[in-house]
Scaffold this motif. Structure first.
Motif, PDB file in Angstrom:
ATOM      1  N   GLU A 104     -53.108  86.743  39.050  1.00  0.00           N
ATOM      2  CA  GLU A 104     -53.633  87.918  39.392  1.00  0.00           C
ATOM      3  C   GLU A 104     -52.903  88.246  40.669  1.00  0.00           C
ATOM      4  O   GLU A 104     -52.951  87.376  41.685  1.00  0.00           O
ATOM      5  CB  GLU A 104     -54.897  88.113  39.617  1.00  0.00           C
ATOM      6  CG  GLU A 104     -55.924  88.058  38.326  1.00  0.00           C
ATOM      7  CD  GLU A 104     -57.280  88.120  38.440  1.00  0.00           C
ATOM      8  OE1 GLU A 104     -57.649  88.357  39.720  1.00  0.00           O
ATOM      9  OE2 GLU A 104     -57.879  87.993  37.277  1.00  0.00           O
ATOM     10  N   VAL A 105     -52.644  89.283  41.062  1.00  0.00           N
ATOM     11  CA  VAL A 105     -51.770  89.725  42.390  1.00  0.00           C
ATOM     12  C   VAL A 105     -52.927  90.217  43.326  1.00  0.00           C
ATOM     13  O   VAL A 105     -53.641  90.994  43.074  1.00  0.00           O
ATOM     14  CB  VAL A 105     -50.743  91.037  42.189  1.00  0.00           C
ATOM     15  CG1 VAL A 105     -50.323  91.411  43.548  1.00  0.00           C
ATOM     16  CG2 VAL A 105     -49.792  90.484  41.327  1.00  0.00           C
ATOM     17  N   LEU A 106     -52.937  89.184  44.453  1.00  0.00           N
ATOM     18  CA  LEU A 106     -54.158  89.423  45.292  1.00  0.00           C
ATOM     19  C   LEU A 106     -53.788  90.227  46.546  1.00  0.00           C
ATOM     20  O   LEU A 106     -54.790  90.879  47.081  1.00  0.00           O
ATOM     21  CB  LEU A 106     -54.634  87.995  45.858  1.00  0.00           C
ATOM     22  CG  LEU A 106     -54.945  86.846  44.801  1.00  0.00           C
ATOM     23  CD1 LEU A 106     -54.721  85.611  45.450  1.00  0.00           C
ATOM     24  CD2 LEU A 106     -56.110  87.353  44.300  1.00  0.00           C
ATOM     25  N   LYS A 107     -52.413  90.357  46.744  1.00  0.00           N
ATOM     26  CA  LYS A 107     -52.031  91.114  47.708  1.00  0.00           C
ATOM     27  C   LYS A 107     -50.730  91.814  47.460  1.00  0.00           C
ATOM     28  O   LYS A 107     -49.771  90.841  46.985  1.00  0.00           O
ATOM     29  CB  LYS A 107     -51.902  90.518  49.115  1.00  0.00           C
ATOM     30  CG  LYS A 107     -51.644  91.291  50.324  1.00  0.00           C
ATOM     31  CD  LYS A 107     -51.998  90.476  51.715  1.00  0.00           C
ATOM     32  CE  LYS A 107     -51.791  91.392  52.892  1.00  0.00           C
ATOM     33  NZ  LYS A 107     -51.692  90.780  53.902  1.00  0.00           N
ATOM     34  N   ARG A 108     -50.348  92.953  47.559  1.00  0.00           N
ATOM     35  CA  ARG A 108     -48.927  93.666  47.455  1.00  0.00           C
ATOM     36  C   ARG A 108     -48.660  94.191  48.726  1.00  0.00           C
ATOM     37  O   ARG A 108     -49.331  94.996  49.532  1.00  0.00           O
ATOM     38  CB  ARG A 108     -49.017  94.774  46.412  1.00  0.00           C
ATOM     39  CG  ARG A 108     -49.507  93.980  45.160  1.00  0.00           C
ATOM     40  CD  ARG A 108     -49.299  95.196  44.165  1.00  0.00           C
ATOM     41  NE  ARG A 108     -47.812  95.353  43.877  1.00  0.00           N
ATOM     42  CZ  ARG A 108     -47.358  96.656  43.749  1.00  0.00           C
ATOM     43  NH1 ARG A 108     -48.119  97.599  43.937  1.00  0.00           N
ATOM     44  NH2 ARG A 108     -46.119  96.696  43.697  1.00  0.00           N
ATOM     45  N   MET A 109     -47.432  93.845  49.378  1.00  0.00           N
ATOM     46  CA  MET A 109     -46.730  94.626  50.444  1.00  0.00           C
ATOM     47  C   MET A 109     -45.358  94.700  50.179  1.00  0.00           C
ATOM     48  O   MET A 109     -44.633  93.794  49.873  1.00  0.00           O
ATOM     49  CB  MET A 109     -46.951  93.268  51.728  1.00  0.00           C
ATOM     50  CG  MET A 109     -48.320  93.197  52.066  1.00  0.00           C
ATOM     51  SD  MET A 109     -49.287  94.466  52.715  1.00  0.00           S
ATOM     52  CE  MET A 109     -48.364  94.746  54.256  1.00  0.00           C
ATOM     53  N   ASN A 110     -45.180  95.876  50.249  1.00  0.00           N
ATOM     54  CA  ASN A 110     -43.397  96.495  50.339  1.00  0.00           C
ATOM     55  C   ASN A 110     -42.817  95.786  48.966  1.00  0.00           C
ATOM     56  O   ASN A 110     -41.571  95.191  49.426  1.00  0.00           O
ATOM     57  CB  ASN A 110     -42.857  96.307  51.541  1.00  0.00           C
ATOM     58  CG  ASN A 110     -43.463  96.839  52.714  1.00  0.00           C
ATOM     59  OD1 ASN A 110     -43.718  97.991  52.649  1.00  0.00           O
ATOM     60  ND2 ASN A 110     -43.584  96.089  53.725  1.00  0.00           N
ATOM     61  N   GLY A 111     -43.272  95.728  47.894  1.00  0.00           N
ATOM     62  CA  GLY A 111     -42.705  95.213  46.594  1.00  0.00           C
ATOM     63  C   GLY A 111     -42.738  93.734  46.440  1.00  0.00           C
ATOM     64  O   GLY A 111     -42.074  93.386  45.582  1.00  0.00           O
ATOM     65  N   TRP A 163     -45.345  84.183  45.769  1.00  0.00           N
ATOM     66  CA  TRP A 163     -44.787  85.315  46.063  1.00  0.00           C
ATOM     67  C   TRP A 163     -43.625  85.769  45.261  1.00  0.00           C
ATOM     68  O   TRP A 163     -42.699  84.898  44.956  1.00  0.00           O
ATOM     69  CB  TRP A 163     -44.368  85.456  47.594  1.00  0.00           C
ATOM     70  CG  TRP A 163     -45.171  85.259  48.581  1.00  0.00           C
ATOM     71  CD1 TRP A 163     -46.117  86.276  49.125  1.00  0.00           C
ATOM     72  CD2 TRP A 163     -45.911  83.997  49.043  1.00  0.00           C
ATOM     73  NE1 TRP A 163     -46.992  85.793  49.987  1.00  0.00           N
ATOM     74  CE2 TRP A 163     -46.960  84.298  49.966  1.00  0.00           C
ATOM     75  CE3 TRP A 163     -45.834  82.550  48.793  1.00  0.00           C
ATOM     76  CZ2 TRP A 163     -47.868  83.472  50.771  1.00  0.00           C
ATOM     77  CZ3 TRP A 163     -46.432  81.790  49.377  1.00  0.00           C
ATOM     78  CH2 TRP A 163     -47.350  82.036  50.530  1.00  0.00           C
ATOM     79  N   PHE A 164     -43.648  87.127  44.685  1.00  0.00           N
ATOM     80  CA  PHE A 164     -42.404  87.465  43.859  1.00  0.00           C
ATOM     81  C   PHE A 164     -42.188  88.841  43.966  1.00  0.00           C
ATOM     82  O   PHE A 164     -43.511  89.696  44.262  1.00  0.00           O
ATOM     83  CB  PHE A 164     -42.672  87.092  42.408  1.00  0.00           C
ATOM     84  CG  PHE A 164     -44.109  87.585  41.511  1.00  0.00           C
ATOM     85  CD1 PHE A 164     -44.216  88.712  41.087  1.00  0.00           C
ATOM     86  CD2 PHE A 164     -45.168  86.728  42.070  1.00  0.00           C
ATOM     87  CE1 PHE A 164     -45.205  89.024  40.572  1.00  0.00           C
ATOM     88  CE2 PHE A 164     -46.530  87.274  41.362  1.00  0.00           C
ATOM     89  CZ  PHE A 164     -46.302  88.350  40.897  1.00  0.00           C
ATOM     90  N   LYS A 195     -39.892  91.756  54.300  1.00  0.00           N
ATOM     91  CA  LYS A 195     -40.583  92.631  53.297  1.00  0.00           C
ATOM     92  C   LYS A 195     -42.061  92.565  53.405  1.00  0.00           C
ATOM     93  O   LYS A 195     -42.745  93.396  53.487  1.00  0.00           O
ATOM     94  CB  LYS A 195     -39.900  92.745  51.983  1.00  0.00           C
ATOM     95  CG  LYS A 195     -38.819  93.119  51.715  1.00  0.00           C
ATOM     96  CD  LYS A 195     -38.265  93.178  50.364  1.00  0.00           C
ATOM     97  CE  LYS A 195     -36.882  93.594  49.843  1.00  0.00           C
ATOM     98  NZ  LYS A 195     -36.712  93.521  48.455  1.00  0.00           N
ATOM     99  N   TYR A 196     -42.409  91.487  53.367  1.00  0.00           N
ATOM    100  CA  TYR A 196     -44.107  91.237  53.074  1.00  0.00           C
ATOM    101  C   TYR A 196     -44.958  91.239  54.357  1.00  0.00           C
ATOM    102  O   TYR A 196     -45.766  92.010  54.490  1.00  0.00           O
ATOM    103  CB  TYR A 196     -44.192  89.811  52.544  1.00  0.00           C
ATOM    104  CG  TYR A 196     -45.540  89.398  52.116  1.00  0.00           C
ATOM    105  CD1 TYR A 196     -46.357  89.913  50.882  1.00  0.00           C
ATOM    106  CD2 TYR A 196     -46.505  88.774  52.629  1.00  0.00           C
ATOM    107  CE1 TYR A 196     -47.259  89.888  50.509  1.00  0.00           C
ATOM    108  CE2 TYR A 196     -47.867  88.678  52.413  1.00  0.00           C
ATOM    109  CZ  TYR A 196     -48.300  89.155  51.114  1.00  0.00           C
ATOM    110  OH  TYR A 196     -49.602  88.882  50.740  1.00  0.00           O
ATOM    111  N   GLY A 197     -44.299  90.750  55.491  1.00  0.00           N
ATOM    112  CA  GLY A 197     -44.818  90.819  56.605  1.00  0.00           C
ATOM    113  C   GLY A 197     -45.675  89.546  56.838  1.00  0.00           C
ATOM    114  O   GLY A 197     -45.583  88.363  56.251  1.00  0.00           O
TER     115      GLY A 197
END
Length: 168
Positions: free
Chosen positions: A87-94, A115-116, A159-161
């Motif tokens: 499950e994607v817990l967090k998404r940042m800038n792709g 991360w992917f 990208k992610y930060g």
């Protein structure tokens, strides 16, 4: 006029329902070259590969989920046991972040954090439960050399930060 309103509201409601419940699945079946290494230790570098096969569901307004297998060559847990849905817990800038968990018949084992990007082109894993290094963190990153792996981590971190792997 009421009849026109009635017939225009029905399609709008149907479109909204489709957008809310449709998963927007994306089939994934790729093998990516990767490297694994310990924290700031280029001598610990090992070449490996990551095989990803499954479906990445990306519903609007809801949590994204990868359902399938993530196998890392040379890490027995990933080769022997089933991957639990990521499950994607967090998404940042792709860039997506989730837990990488494997299940055998007796219990679940957390391999680490993954991360992917949406295409699984860039992948970074902070492994904490690999059989070779039970007490050390290991980085598993797409790339074919230590420098390429670090460059991919830097690109993903930019990208992610904040909240990305602390690898420097």
């Amino acid at each position: 006029m009421k009849r026109i309103m009635k017939f225009s509201i029905i399609p709008i409601v149907l479109i909204i329902l489709i957008l809310l419940f449709y998963q927007f699945p994306k089939k994934i079946d790729i093998i990516r070259p990767a490297v694994s290494f310990n924290d700031n230790n280029p001598e610990s570098l090992k070449n490996t590969s990551i095989h990803i096969a499954g479906t990445f569901n990306r519903p609007l307004f809801r949590q994204h989920v990868f359902k399938g297998s993530i196998i890392i060559n040379g890490i027995e847990i990933t080769e022997k046991y089933d991957t639990i849905d990521t499950e994607v817990l967090k998404r940042m800038n792709g860039i997506n972040m989730g837990n990488l968990i494997y299940n055998n018949t007796q219990n679940a084992t957390v391999l680490g954090i993954i991360w992917f990007d949406n295409n699984f082109r860039d992948i970074g894993i902070l492994g904490v439960n690999t059989e070779a290094n039970q007490k050390e963190a290991i980085y598993i990153v797409t790339g074919e050399s230590y420098e390429e792996g670090l460059n991919n981590l830097k690109k993903m971190r930019d990208k992610y930060g904040s909240g990305f792997i602390n690898f420097e």
